[in-house]
Enzyme design. Sequence first.
Site, PDB file in Angstrom:
ATOM      1  N   CYS A  56       1.101  -1.572  -0.168  1.00 37.07           N
ATOM      2  CA  CYS A  56      -0.037  -0.298   0.154  1.00 37.07           C
ATOM      3  C   CYS A  56       0.588   1.478   0.220  1.00 37.07           C
ATOM      4  O   CYS A  56       0.285   2.063  -0.465  1.00 37.07           O
ATOM      5  CB  CYS A  56      -0.847  -0.447   1.038  1.00 37.07           C
ATOM      6  SG  CYS A  56      -2.237  -1.303   0.898  1.00 37.07           S
TER       7      CYS A  56
ATOM      8  N   HIS B  52      -3.203   7.016   2.867  1.00 36.69           N
ATOM      9  CA  HIS B  52      -4.191   5.573   2.425  1.00 36.69           C
ATOM     10  C   HIS B  52      -4.944   5.831   3.419  1.00 36.69           C
ATOM     11  O   HIS B  52      -5.947   5.844   4.336  1.00 36.69           O
ATOM     12  CB  HIS B  52      -2.833   4.550   3.378  1.00 36.69           C
ATOM     13  CG  HIS B  52      -2.844   3.691   2.771  1.00 36.69           C
ATOM     14  ND1 HIS B  52      -3.786   3.337   0.826  1.00 36.69           N
ATOM     15  CD2 HIS B  52      -3.272   2.435   3.718  1.00 36.69           C
ATOM     16  CE1 HIS B  52      -3.999   1.695   1.230  1.00 36.69           C
ATOM     17  NE2 HIS B  52      -3.824   1.332   2.614  1.00 36.69           N
TER      18      HIS B  52
ATOM     19  N   ASN C 293     -10.108  -0.280   1.276  1.00 36.83           N
ATOM     20  CA  ASN C 293      -8.507   0.416   0.565  1.00 36.83           C
ATOM     21  C   ASN C 293      -8.767  -1.114  -0.598  1.00 36.83           C
ATOM     22  O   ASN C 293      -8.833  -1.857  -1.244  1.00 36.83           O
ATOM     23  CB  ASN C 293      -8.320  -1.271   1.859  1.00 36.83           C
ATOM     24  CG  ASN C 293      -6.561  -1.046   2.010  1.00 36.83           C
ATOM     25  OD1 ASN C 293      -6.157  -0.706   1.118  1.00 36.83           O
ATOM     26  ND2 ASN C 293      -5.596  -1.588   2.862  1.00 36.83           N
TER      27      ASN C 293
HETATM   28  O1  UT7 Z   1      -3.602  -1.526   3.690  1.00 34.78           O
HETATM   29  C1  UT7 Z   1      -2.738  -1.419   5.120  1.00 34.78           C
HETATM   30  C2  UT7 Z   1      -3.182  -2.205   6.305  1.00 34.78           C
HETATM   31  N1  UT7 Z   1      -3.971  -2.668   6.436  1.00 34.78           N
HETATM   32  C3  UT7 Z   1      -4.953  -1.843   8.014  1.00 34.78           C
HETATM   33  O2  UT7 Z   1      -4.240  -1.100   7.659  1.00 34.78           O
HETATM   34  C4  UT7 Z   1      -6.336  -2.545   8.399  1.00 34.78           C
HETATM   35  C5  UT7 Z   1      -5.702  -2.196   9.717  1.00 34.78           C
HETATM   36  N2  UT7 Z   1      -6.766  -3.081  10.553  1.00 34.78           N
HETATM   37  C6  UT7 Z   1      -7.791  -2.918  10.524  1.00 34.78           C
HETATM   38  O3  UT7 Z   1      -8.641  -2.300   9.829  1.00 34.78           O
HETATM   39  C7  UT7 Z   1      -9.050  -3.226  11.693  1.00 34.78           C
HETATM   40  O4  UT7 Z   1      -7.958  -3.951  12.412  1.00 34.78           O
HETATM   41  C8  UT7 Z   1     -10.217  -4.606  11.667  1.00 34.78           C
HETATM   42  C9  UT7 Z   1     -10.900  -3.846  10.470  1.00 34.78           C
HETATM   43  C10 UT7 Z   1      -9.220  -5.004   9.867  1.00 34.78           C
HETATM   44  C11 UT7 Z   1     -11.276  -5.271  12.270  1.00 34.78           C
HETATM   45  O5  UT7 Z   1     -11.257  -3.841  13.038  1.00 34.78           O
HETATM   46  P1  UT7 Z   1     -11.230  -4.380  14.942  1.00 34.78           P
HETATM   47  O6  UT7 Z   1     -11.452  -3.220  14.709  1.00 34.78           O
HETATM   48  O7  UT7 Z   1      -9.881  -4.589  14.760  1.00 34.78           O
HETATM   49  O8  UT7 Z   1     -11.612  -5.555  14.320  1.00 34.78           O
HETATM   50  P2  UT7 Z   1     -11.387  -6.945  16.141  1.00 34.78           P
HETATM   51  O9  UT7 Z   1     -10.506  -7.795  14.542  1.00 34.78           O
HETATM   52  O10 UT7 Z   1     -10.847  -6.333  17.165  1.00 34.78           O
HETATM   53  O11 UT7 Z   1     -12.359  -7.769  15.807  1.00 34.78           O
HETATM   54  C12 UT7 Z   1     -13.173  -7.427  16.506  1.00 34.78           C
HETATM   55  C13 UT7 Z   1     -14.974  -8.681  16.231  1.00 34.78           C
HETATM   56  C14 UT7 Z   1     -14.536 -10.187  16.458  1.00 34.78           C
HETATM   57  O12 UT7 Z   1     -15.050 -10.688  17.261  1.00 34.78           O
HETATM   58  P3  UT7 Z   1     -14.890 -11.344  18.913  1.00 34.78           P
HETATM   59  O13 UT7 Z   1     -14.112 -11.582  18.762  1.00 34.78           O
HETATM   60  O14 UT7 Z   1     -14.963  -9.863  19.795  1.00 34.78           O
HETATM   61  O15 UT7 Z   1     -16.406 -11.908  19.181  1.00 34.78           O
HETATM   62  C15 UT7 Z   1     -14.171 -10.191  15.240  1.00 34.78           C
HETATM   63  O16 UT7 Z   1     -14.677 -11.775  14.514  1.00 34.78           O
HETATM   64  O17 UT7 Z   1     -15.565  -8.314  14.914  1.00 34.78           O
HETATM   65  C16 UT7 Z   1     -15.756  -9.350  14.338  1.00 34.78           C
HETATM   66  N3  UT7 Z   1     -15.511  -9.395  12.669  1.00 34.78           N
HETATM   67  C17 UT7 Z   1     -16.256  -8.935  12.097  1.00 34.78           C
HETATM   68  N4  UT7 Z   1     -17.680  -8.951  13.020  1.00 34.78           N
HETATM   69  C18 UT7 Z   1     -18.698  -9.139  12.064  1.00 34.78           C
HETATM   70  C19 UT7 Z   1     -14.002  -9.488  11.994  1.00 34.78           C
HETATM   71  N5  UT7 Z   1     -14.589  -8.997  11.094  1.00 34.78           N
HETATM   72  C20 UT7 Z   1     -16.164  -8.925  11.247  1.00 34.78           C
HETATM   73  C21 UT7 Z   1     -17.056  -8.448   9.720  1.00 34.78           C
HETATM   74  N6  UT7 Z   1     -17.960  -8.339  10.270  1.00 34.78           N
HETATM   75  N7  UT7 Z   1     -16.282  -8.290   8.832  1.00 34.78           N
END
Ligand code: UT7
Length: 331
Positions: A116, A256, A287
């Site tokens: 990216c 980004h 993204n």
């Molecule tokens: O381009 C270069 C780099 N990429 C990035 O910069 C992306 C960086 N990361 C992010 O943007 C975020 O970490 C994400 C959007 C990928 C995830 O958001 P988060 O707030 O960090 O969520 P999490 O991974 O901590 O997940 C929270 C909960 C989990 O459930 P539990 O374990 O709390 O029950 C996940 O299983 O949300 C759940 N979850 C979802 N639920 C519904 C993860 N993805 C989804 C989804 N829909 N699509």
Amino acid sequence: MDMGKKAKIIGTGSYLPENVMTNSDLEKLVDTSNEWIVSRTGIEERRIAKEGEYTSTMGVFASQAALADAGVLPSQIDFILVATLTPDYNFPSTACLIQHAIGAKQAAAVDIQAACTGYLYALSIAKAWVESGMYKNILVVAPDKLSSITNYKDRSTCVLFGDGASACIVSLEGKGLVIETVTLGADGEQALLLMMPGGGCRHPASAESVAMSQHTIHMAGNEVFKHAVRRMESASKECLASAGVDEKEIAWVVPHQANIRIIEAIAKRFEHLSPERVFKTVHKYGNTSASSVGIALDELLKTQKIHSNDKILLMAFGAGLTWGAAVLRYE
Ligand code: UT7
């Protein structure tokens, strides 16, 4: 050659596929909801390339738009630098495919890979080559077809990504955005946080690699999030300092477009940056990797009134890990 002159972006272009994938389309594929996606990422929809539309195809459209914008002919391009992590083939390079398609017969062509951050890495290389006198007109292209490496069974990644392309022409002559300073960084110790495990020489394609979904994006989202905020903030501040630009002087920030929460977290770490100066496209394109900063920059220039001497701060972060920032000044 004039030793004092700085390289400029003299034209920009971008391309987004027509086909829109909404959050409700994704609700039909994985266990997710529009509410979760919007509140955790800010993404409402993204574009997906149609059958027969490749990274090179999108790159060609963006390149042609940038050439027209700059008033430069393909025959005047002497180098094509393509930043992508989804090349049409491992080899030959996508740069060579684009070189042929646009008819830039005398241009040398190569791909670079900084995920990216690719647009900023390419801009830095183009700036150095143009300022050294080695090349006159460099076409930088950042196209990515992330839908080709997205696992639509993995809800933690598939909601984030879309397809698109951006391009610009870097030259010493002509009017445009002076590239004042580019700051780049990398941390290979964190290489495995965001990757595609299969398809390289460690895990060549096999029935097993396909069964294990090794040919798609794997990401430790939480970890990547924290690095993204920290690295884009520090790169931006370092870049502003080396350009001698105070944050109060920034007219626009073009970050980004990975997640609205990353963008907002960084904006808060600047004392004098009002949120409406931060340009966003993440809600409509998601993204789009290397292309994302360039798409946003192109939209900014075409939709907002930019004034003489306005300073624009670009910042990006991606797999590698890699990061960067650039200070541009509108002539
Ligand atoms: O381009 C270069 C780099 N990429 C990035 O910069 C992306 C960086 N990361 C992010 O943007 C975020 O970490 C994400 C959007 C990928 C995830 O958001 P988060 O707030 O960090 O969520 P999490 O991974 O901590 O997940 C929270 C909960 C989990 O459930 P539990 O374990 O709390 O029950 C996940 O299983 O949300 C759940 N979850 C979802 N639920 C519904 C993860 N993805 C989804 C989804 N829909 N699509």
